[in-house]
Structure formats: C-alpha cells, structure tokens
Scaffold this motif. Structure first.
Motif, mmCIF file in Angstrom:
data_model
loop_
_atom_site.group_PDB
_atom_site.id
_atom_site.type_symbol
_atom_site.label_atom_id
_atom_site.label_comp_id
_atom_site.label_asym_id
_atom_site.label_seq_id
_atom_site.Cartn_x
_atom_site.Cartn_y
_atom_site.Cartn_z
ATOM 1 N N GLY A 82 0.683 -1.390 -0.203
ATOM 2 C CA GLY A 82 -0.476 -0.223 0.123
ATOM 3 C C GLY A 82 0.426 1.160 0.182
ATOM 4 O O GLY A 82 0.599 2.972 0.569
ATOM 5 N N THR A 96 -1.550 7.684 -0.864
ATOM 6 C CA THR A 96 -2.935 7.153 -0.929
ATOM 7 C C THR A 96 -3.592 8.291 -0.427
ATOM 8 O O THR A 96 -4.974 8.381 -0.200
ATOM 9 C CB THR A 96 -2.083 6.422 0.097
ATOM 10 N N GLU A 97 -2.220 9.412 1.052
ATOM 11 C CA GLU A 97 -3.594 9.865 1.617
ATOM 12 C C GLU A 97 -3.930 11.257 0.373
ATOM 13 O O GLU A 97 -5.200 11.614 0.416
ATOM 14 C CB GLU A 97 -2.678 11.136 2.188
ATOM 15 N N ILE A 99 -5.164 10.550 -2.623
ATOM 16 C CA ILE A 99 -6.065 9.583 -3.580
ATOM 17 C C ILE A 99 -7.274 9.921 -2.414
ATOM 18 O O ILE A 99 -8.322 9.682 -3.012
ATOM 19 C CB ILE A 99 -5.786 8.520 -3.842
ATOM 20 N N GLY A 100 -7.272 9.576 -1.289
ATOM 21 C CA GLY A 100 -8.349 9.183 -0.246
ATOM 22 C C GLY A 100 -9.066 10.344 -0.217
ATOM 23 O O GLY A 100 -10.007 9.857 -0.167
ATOM 24 N N THR A 101 -8.367 11.229 -0.519
ATOM 25 C CA THR A 101 -9.230 13.010 0.311
ATOM 26 C C THR A 101 -10.348 13.098 -1.382
ATOM 27 O O THR A 101 -11.237 13.828 -0.862
ATOM 28 C CB THR A 101 -8.808 13.804 0.550
ATOM 29 N N SER A 102 -9.939 12.649 -2.033
ATOM 30 C CA SER A 102 -10.470 12.753 -3.225
ATOM 31 C C SER A 102 -11.414 12.054 -3.987
ATOM 32 O O SER A 102 -12.747 12.143 -4.265
ATOM 33 C CB SER A 102 -9.336 13.731 -4.409
ATOM 34 N N LEU A 103 -11.193 10.290 -3.607
ATOM 35 C CA LEU A 103 -12.084 9.657 -4.459
ATOM 36 C C LEU A 103 -13.007 9.864 -3.826
ATOM 37 O O LEU A 103 -14.368 10.077 -4.568
ATOM 38 C CB LEU A 103 -11.440 8.190 -4.043
ATOM 39 N N PRO A 104 -13.733 9.870 -2.879
ATOM 40 C CA PRO A 104 -14.922 10.133 -1.712
ATOM 41 C C PRO A 104 -15.993 11.272 -2.951
ATOM 42 O O PRO A 104 -16.980 10.522 -3.256
ATOM 43 C CB PRO A 104 -14.893 9.859 -0.532
ATOM 44 N N ILE A 280 -10.837 13.842 -8.441
ATOM 45 C CA ILE A 280 -10.503 12.806 -9.250
ATOM 46 C C ILE A 280 -9.237 13.119 -10.230
ATOM 47 O O ILE A 280 -8.482 13.159 -10.922
ATOM 48 C CB ILE A 280 -10.498 10.962 -8.903
ATOM 49 N N LYS A 283 -7.587 15.498 -9.904
ATOM 50 C CA LYS A 283 -6.130 15.335 -9.147
ATOM 51 C C LYS A 283 -5.132 15.010 -10.534
ATOM 52 O O LYS A 283 -3.611 15.158 -10.553
ATOM 53 C CB LYS A 283 -6.205 14.634 -8.309
ATOM 54 N N PHE A 302 -5.405 2.862 -9.298
ATOM 55 C CA PHE A 302 -6.896 2.872 -8.800
ATOM 56 C C PHE A 302 -7.818 2.797 -10.474
ATOM 57 O O PHE A 302 -8.332 2.294 -9.437
ATOM 58 C CB PHE A 302 -7.074 4.456 -8.021
#
Length: 329
Positions: A82, A96-97, A99-104, A280, A283, A302
């Motif tokens: 990961g 990962t951070e 992507i994690g903040t923008s993916l939702p 995303i 980004k 992803f």
C-alpha cells in the motif's frame, strides 16, 4: 465453474499486465523522472541531498542505478504494502492520502450521475423502442445531439444560464468553504447543492448514448422468435416488455455500463476542471501538469483496478442472467 475460473484467471493476467505497464511507462518517458521530481522540490524551497535523491528514486519503484528487474520487484512489494510514494504536487502528503481525500468526491458525483443516466436512458430507450415510429422517436436525435456536444461546452452553457444568469446554483467548488467537512446534514446538503450542476452536465451528456443503444436493441429484439411466441400466447404487453424484450435488449448496455462504472474512479477531468470540483479528475490533471510521477502511477493504478473490478463483476453477473454465455465458454 470452469467459466468463472477462466474469467478470474483472465483478469489476474490483465491485472499483472496493467501493473507492469504502470511501472514501465514513467521509465520510457524522455528525461530522468528523478531529476524532474527534485527540481520541483527545489522550487518549493526543499533541500536536495544524496539521501533525498535516493528517496525519490525509491518513489518510482527502486534505485534508478539498480537493474530494472530489481526495481520492478521493489515496485510490486511497495504496491502490495500500500506504499504508493509521496506526491510532489502536494508534498509531503503520501499519494494514498491525496487519492483518499479526493476519491469519495468523484465516486459520489460521477458514480451517482452515471447510474442515473443509465437508468433513465435505458428506461426511455426501452419505452421508445417498444413502439418505434411514433412521435417519441423524433425526440431521440435531440438527445444524441446533446451527447455529441463536448463536456466543457455543455458545462459552460449550464454555468452561464443556471449559475451566472439565474443564480440558482454555485458555479465552482464542492461545498461551502465556511463549513467543516463531516457527516452532518448541513455539509451533505451543501455538497449536493454544489454538485448538482456537474452531475446534471454528466447526465445530459451521457443520456443520449444509453437511450439510442437501448432503443435500437429493442427494435431488433422485437423481431425475435421468442417475442413473437410470447405475443401468440396472449401474454400482456407489459409482461412481454419486461420479461422478454427489455430483459434481452439490455444485455449489451450492461456491458457498457460496467466500463462506465469502472471509469467512475478516473472522474470526468474536464467537468471537474470547469467546476473546480475537488475530485480525482482535477488531481490527475495536476499530476500531469507537474510531472508528479508517483501520483500519476497511483491514480492510474486505482483507475485500472476499478475498471478491471467492474468488468469482472459484470462478467460474472452476465453469466448468471444469460446462461448462453456459460454454454459458449
């Protein structure tokens, strides 16, 4: 069972090929990715040392001076751990951070809009195709014309009329910046309000393709023997429409829907850029603009996983709803 095992084996091979391409593409680009990353760091006031260079080389899967196969092995190890590296654009945030903040945001906006356009388009297409040649058929070219309009043009038109002229919706952003993000009704309501125009753009642009495809398949399906047999048995029109015609006509659309769902993760780059939406797509554009290889690799990974996963689920589901698929495999 053999059908499902073959499908799983195929997608595992496809996943390995995608991971390998994701590793090789940055190394085939002109220039040295490590030097570009270090130049970006220096522009932001960072200090470049030998240790820094080695650390940034590791971001791309291993030491650039080591053999390619060693870099590839380290890259795979990092993937399964990961560890996707550190983003230069949003330094020092890990990929990962970011992507994690923008993916939702992208999943909520593009996902819901894609599902709505599919349901509405397929439903209208089945209804129009059930009675071809009626006045409803004359509306089909209008929807396909909207599908041919570029996303950014449609987005700008909606912004001009619904935001600038009428002031009904905000033209930019994902939520009211005075609010603290969280799972509360005020913030969720603000996110829905700000996301309405981007979602409307995607629904309008996508609706025509689903409608036309389903309409044409319905017209073709109505001439099949099993539909004629159902009509000869005296079954009601609603039952023939739902259980015979639409059920079989929708199968090609399901395959297309799987691909659309997979690309939900990639977002709509142009739409998000027009509305300054924090997803995303924006980004990905920032990563390309800033030569942020670690973030690009993470985003492509992803996207690949989403596309393969969506297609695998639909392929397995396809085998359940259409037994002929398993028989031919």
């Amino acid at each position: 069972m053999n059908y499902y095992l073959r499908k799983l084996g195929f997608y595992l091979v496809a996943l390995w090929a995608a991971l390998t391409l994701n590793f090789l593409i940055p190394r085939l680009l002109p220039g040295n990715p490590v030097d570009i990353l270090l130049a970006k760091l220096q522009q932001r006031g960072g200090t470049v040392t030998a240790e820094t260079r080695e650390a940034y080389a590791l971001l791309l899967g291993g030491d650039s001076d080591s053999p390619l196969i060693v870099q590839y092995g380290q890259y795979l190890v990092n993937i399964f751990r990961g560890d996707l590296g550190v983003s230069v654009t949003y330094f020092p945030a890990p990929v990962t951070e970011v992507i994690g903040t923008s993916l939702p945001w992208t999943i909520a906006l593009i996902g819901i809009a894609t599902v709505l356009s599919f349901i509405i388009g397929v439903g209208l297409g089945a209804f129009v195709g059930w009675k071809p040649g009626t006045w409803l058929d004359s509306l089909v070219p209008a929807t396909t014309l909207l599908a041919a309009v570029p996303y950014f043009w449609l987005a700008l038109i909606l912004v001009y009329f619904l935001s600038s002229s009428l002031g009904l919706f905000p033209s930019q952003g994902g939520y009211d910046v005075v609010l603290d993000p969280g799972w509360n009704m005020e913030f969720i309501g603000s996110a829905i309000y700000y996301g309405f125009l981007p979602a409307l753009t995607i629904v309008i642009a996508s609706l025509g393709g689903w409608l036309l495809g389903m309409r044409n398949m319905m017209v073709s399906t109505l001439s099949e023997d099993y539909v004629l047999t159902a009509q000869a048995k005296g079954l009601s029109n609603s039952r023939i429409l739902r259980g015979y015609a639409a059920r079989n006509a929708v199968l090609p659309s399901i395959a297309g829907f799987a691909i659309s769902l997979g690309f939900v993760v990639s977002g709509s780059v142009v739409t998000e850029q027009v509305f300054s939406y924090p997803g995303i797509g924006s980004k990905l554009l920032s990563a390309v603009t800033n030569n942020d290889y670690a973030l690009m690799q993470g985003l492509f990974l992803f996207i690949t996983l989403a596309v393969l996963g969506a297609n695998l689920v639909v392929d397995l589901f396809y085998g359940l709803i259409d037994p002929r698929t398993r028989a031919r495999s």
